[in-house]
Design a protein around this motif. Sequence first.
Motif, PDB file in Angstrom:
ATOM      1  N   GLN A   1     -11.029  12.344   1.317  1.00 38.26           N
ATOM      2  CA  GLN A   1     -10.488  12.087   2.560  1.00 38.26           C
ATOM      3  C   GLN A   1      -9.631  10.834   2.072  1.00 38.26           C
ATOM      4  O   GLN A   1      -9.763  10.072   1.338  1.00 38.26           O
ATOM      5  N   GLN A   3      -7.399   7.605   3.915  1.00 43.08           N
ATOM      6  CA  GLN A   3      -7.162   6.712   4.909  1.00 43.08           C
ATOM      7  C   GLN A   3      -5.859   6.108   5.119  1.00 43.08           C
ATOM      8  O   GLN A   3      -5.402   5.757   3.908  1.00 43.08           O
ATOM      9  N   GLY A  26      -8.551   5.922  -0.508  1.00 47.48           N
ATOM     10  CA  GLY A  26      -9.498   7.292  -0.471  1.00 47.48           C
ATOM     11  C   GLY A  26      -9.350   7.966  -1.669  1.00 47.48           C
ATOM     12  O   GLY A  26      -8.714   7.716  -2.510  1.00 47.48           O
ATOM     13  N   TYR A 108      -2.439  13.693   7.280  1.00 46.37           N
ATOM     14  CA  TYR A 108      -3.130  12.236   7.610  1.00 46.37           C
ATOM     15  C   TYR A 108      -2.416  11.502   8.196  1.00 46.37           C
ATOM     16  O   TYR A 108      -1.174  11.270   8.080  1.00 46.37           O
ATOM     17  N   GLN A 111      -4.010   4.854  12.351  1.00 41.94           N
ATOM     18  CA  GLN A 111      -4.368   4.607  13.805  1.00 41.94           C
ATOM     19  C   GLN A 111      -3.018   4.135  14.662  1.00 41.94           C
ATOM     20  O   GLN A 111      -3.390   4.197  16.109  1.00 41.94           O
TER      21      GLN A 111
END
Length: 119
Positions: A1, A3, A26, A108, A111
């Motif tokens: 994954q 990030q 990641g 991806y 936030q």
Amino acid sequence: QVQLVESGGGLVQAGGSLRLSCAASGRTISTYAMDWFRQAPGKEREFVARIRWSNGNTYYADSVKGRFTISRDNAENTIYLQMNSLKREDTAVYYCALEPWGTGTHDYWGQGTQVTVSS
């Protein structure tokens, strides 16, 4: 994954500047491009800027051309968005996104970081 973590948002007066950062960590993947998007209250998410990972070519939305600059630090797997001459209409949550090679999609997302420009 993978990030993605954005930082650097905040409150600034119109005409001021901010620099956003987006650090990737990641799993190691082949990156085609990394982009900045933004979403203002009550509006759809919109493209802001893109940087191609292989050659560093950059692309901008017309609304930010000449005021914003996207750049990268390959060694740090980080991209930046230098925002100058900020306007109230630049107020939004800013997101970075990564498009891996061969997918054609932003697999991806970070936030988001809030940018507020006051008059």
